[in-house]
Design a protein around this motif. Sequence first.
Motif, PDB file in Angstrom:
ATOM      1  N   ALA A 107       0.831  -1.206   0.000  1.00 49.01           N
ATOM      2  CA  ALA A 107       0.000   0.000   0.000  1.00 49.01           C
ATOM      3  C   ALA A 107       0.863   1.252   0.000  1.00 49.01           C
ATOM      4  CB  ALA A 107      -0.892  -0.005   1.239  1.00 49.01           C
ATOM      5  N   LEU A 108       0.217   2.364  -0.270  1.00 47.76           N
ATOM      6  CA  LEU A 108       0.835   3.666  -0.070  1.00 47.76           C
ATOM      7  C   LEU A 108       0.479   4.065   1.356  1.00 47.76           C
ATOM      8  CD1 LEU A 108      -0.218   5.357  -3.419  1.00 47.76           C
ATOM      9  CD2 LEU A 108       2.075   4.625  -2.770  1.00 47.76           C
ATOM     10  N   ALA A 109       1.461   4.046   2.238  1.00 46.60           N
ATOM     11  CA  ALA A 109       1.155   4.222   3.652  1.00 46.60           C
ATOM     12  C   ALA A 109       1.754   5.478   4.273  1.00 46.60           C
ATOM     13  CB  ALA A 109       1.639   2.990   4.425  1.00 46.60           C
ATOM     14  N   SER A 110       2.557   6.200   3.509  1.00 45.80           N
ATOM     15  CA  SER A 110       3.200   7.372   4.104  1.00 45.80           C
ATOM     16  C   SER A 110       3.457   8.435   3.041  1.00 45.80           C
ATOM     17  CB  SER A 110       4.536   6.960   4.741  1.00 45.80           C
ATOM     18  OG  SER A 110       5.467   6.609   3.725  1.00 45.80           O
ATOM     19  N   THR A 111       3.857   9.598   3.494  1.00 45.63           N
ATOM     20  CA  THR A 111       4.213  10.647   2.542  1.00 45.63           C
ATOM     21  C   THR A 111       5.467  10.253   1.766  1.00 45.63           C
ATOM     22  OG1 THR A 111       5.382  11.831   4.300  1.00 45.63           O
ATOM     23  CG2 THR A 111       3.126  12.529   3.818  1.00 45.63           C
ATOM     24  N   ASP A 112       6.378   9.509   2.394  1.00 45.14           N
ATOM     25  CA  ASP A 112       7.553   9.023   1.670  1.00 45.14           C
ATOM     26  C   ASP A 112       7.139   8.131   0.514  1.00 45.14           C
ATOM     27  OD1 ASP A 112       9.330  10.385   3.306  1.00 45.14           O
ATOM     28  OD2 ASP A 112       9.721   8.651   4.598  1.00 45.14           O
ATOM     29  N   ASP A 113       6.159   7.244   0.762  1.00 41.97           N
ATOM     30  CA  ASP A 113       5.639   6.381  -0.307  1.00 41.97           C
ATOM     31  C   ASP A 113       5.041   7.218  -1.432  1.00 41.97           C
ATOM     32  OD1 ASP A 113       6.304   4.199   1.299  1.00 41.97           O
ATOM     33  OD2 ASP A 113       4.232   3.817   1.918  1.00 41.97           O
ATOM     34  N   ALA A 114       4.264   8.217  -1.076  1.00 40.57           N
ATOM     35  CA  ALA A 114       3.627   9.077  -2.070  1.00 40.57           C
ATOM     36  C   ALA A 114       4.671   9.858  -2.864  1.00 40.57           C
ATOM     37  CB  ALA A 114       2.641  10.027  -1.398  1.00 40.57           C
ATOM     38  N   ASN A 115       5.706  10.328  -2.189  1.00 36.36           N
ATOM     39  CA  ASN A 115       6.773  11.055  -2.873  1.00 36.36           C
ATOM     40  C   ASN A 115       7.526  10.155  -3.849  1.00 36.36           C
ATOM     41  OD1 ASN A 115       6.522  13.717  -1.843  1.00 36.36           O
ATOM     42  ND2 ASN A 115       7.420  13.039   0.082  1.00 36.36           N
ATOM     43  N   GLU A 116       7.824   8.932  -3.429  1.00 38.57           N
ATOM     44  CA  GLU A 116       8.513   7.976  -4.312  1.00 38.57           C
ATOM     45  C   GLU A 116       7.652   7.697  -5.540  1.00 38.57           C
ATOM     46  OE1 GLU A 116      11.373   5.057  -5.668  1.00 38.57           O
ATOM     47  OE2 GLU A 116      11.528   6.736  -4.277  1.00 38.57           O
ATOM     48  N   LEU A 117       6.368   7.465  -5.332  1.00 35.35           N
ATOM     49  CA  LEU A 117       5.449   7.219  -6.441  1.00 35.35           C
ATOM     50  C   LEU A 117       5.412   8.421  -7.381  1.00 35.35           C
ATOM     51  CD1 LEU A 117       3.306   5.523  -7.896  1.00 35.35           C
ATOM     52  CD2 LEU A 117       1.626   6.507  -6.336  1.00 35.35           C
ATOM     53  N   ALA A 118       5.333   9.614  -6.835  1.00 37.69           N
ATOM     54  CA  ALA A 118       5.294  10.827  -7.655  1.00 37.69           C
ATOM     55  C   ALA A 118       6.571  10.979  -8.470  1.00 37.69           C
ATOM     56  CB  ALA A 118       5.077  12.053  -6.768  1.00 37.69           C
ATOM     57  N   ASP A 119       7.720  10.691  -7.863  1.00 35.41           N
ATOM     58  CA  ASP A 119       8.994  10.792  -8.577  1.00 35.41           C
ATOM     59  C   ASP A 119       9.068   9.795  -9.729  1.00 35.41           C
ATOM     60  OD1 ASP A 119       9.772  12.805  -6.856  1.00 35.41           O
ATOM     61  OD2 ASP A 119      11.055  11.503  -5.620  1.00 35.41           O
ATOM     62  N   VAL A 120       8.654   8.567  -9.481  1.00 38.71           N
ATOM     63  CA  VAL A 120       8.673   7.547 -10.539  1.00 38.71           C
ATOM     64  C   VAL A 120       7.678   7.921 -11.636  1.00 38.71           C
ATOM     65  CG1 VAL A 120       8.220   5.129 -11.092  1.00 38.71           C
ATOM     66  CG2 VAL A 120       9.482   5.702  -9.016  1.00 38.71           C
ATOM     67  N   ALA A 121       6.485   8.350 -11.251  1.00 38.51           N
ATOM     68  CA  ALA A 121       5.463   8.717 -12.234  1.00 38.51           C
ATOM     69  C   ALA A 121       5.919   9.902 -13.083  1.00 38.51           C
ATOM     70  CB  ALA A 121       4.139   9.039 -11.539  1.00 38.51           C
ATOM     71  N   ALA A 122       6.622  10.844 -12.468  1.00 39.85           N
ATOM     72  CA  ALA A 122       7.084  12.032 -13.187  1.00 39.85           C
ATOM     73  C   ALA A 122       8.143  11.697 -14.230  1.00 39.85           C
ATOM     74  CB  ALA A 122       7.628  13.061 -12.209  1.00 39.85           C
ATOM     75  N   SER A 123       8.853  10.605 -14.048  1.00 39.01           N
ATOM     76  CA  SER A 123       9.885  10.237 -15.013  1.00 39.01           C
ATOM     77  C   SER A 123       9.301   9.465 -16.194  1.00 39.01           C
ATOM     78  CB  SER A 123      10.985   9.407 -14.342  1.00 39.01           C
ATOM     79  OG  SER A 123      10.467   8.165 -13.910  1.00 39.01           O
ATOM     80  N   GLY A 124       8.009   9.167 -16.141  1.00 38.01           N
ATOM     81  CA  GLY A 124       7.348   8.407 -17.201  1.00 38.01           C
ATOM     82  C   GLY A 124       6.806   9.300 -18.293  1.00 38.01           C
TER      83      GLY A 124
END
Length: 138
Positions: free
Chosen positions: A72-89
């Motif tokens: 799951a996405l359980a923290s702001t760190d998780d959300a930030n990592e997801l955002a960084d990966v998504a932004a590189s796509g």
Amino acid sequence: MSAGYVLDDTVIHAYAFGDPNVSNLIAVLDSRDIRIAVPALALASSLVGLSDDQRAQVNGLVDNLDAIQIAALASTDDANELADVAASGSEVPDLPAAHTVAVARYLDWEIITIDRSRWTEIEQRLPFRVSIVEFTDD
């Protein structure tokens, strides 16, 4: 060597449609106590368009196999990592794929997919390497 695998939505979708090879793969991993992560966004994406019976089959698999854990996405760190990966796509982010990559990076596990070509553009845009294994009938 990987201590587990991250399943992408193509694997879960194939399981929902009764792919015997995918069912066997998951059974073998479970029988060998190899851990399996299913990113929540990949799970949700794979459930789109499925019948109630197919959803029940997938949910039963995830809920009843000890080897499988929902990531799951359980923290702001998780959300930030997801955002960084998504932004590189691409311009329209593939959030299930981005979540799968983020989980694989966090766990340092390989991603299993049914459709290797789905990952070609994503891999080219990522600023880091991710290990992807294509599961085929061969």
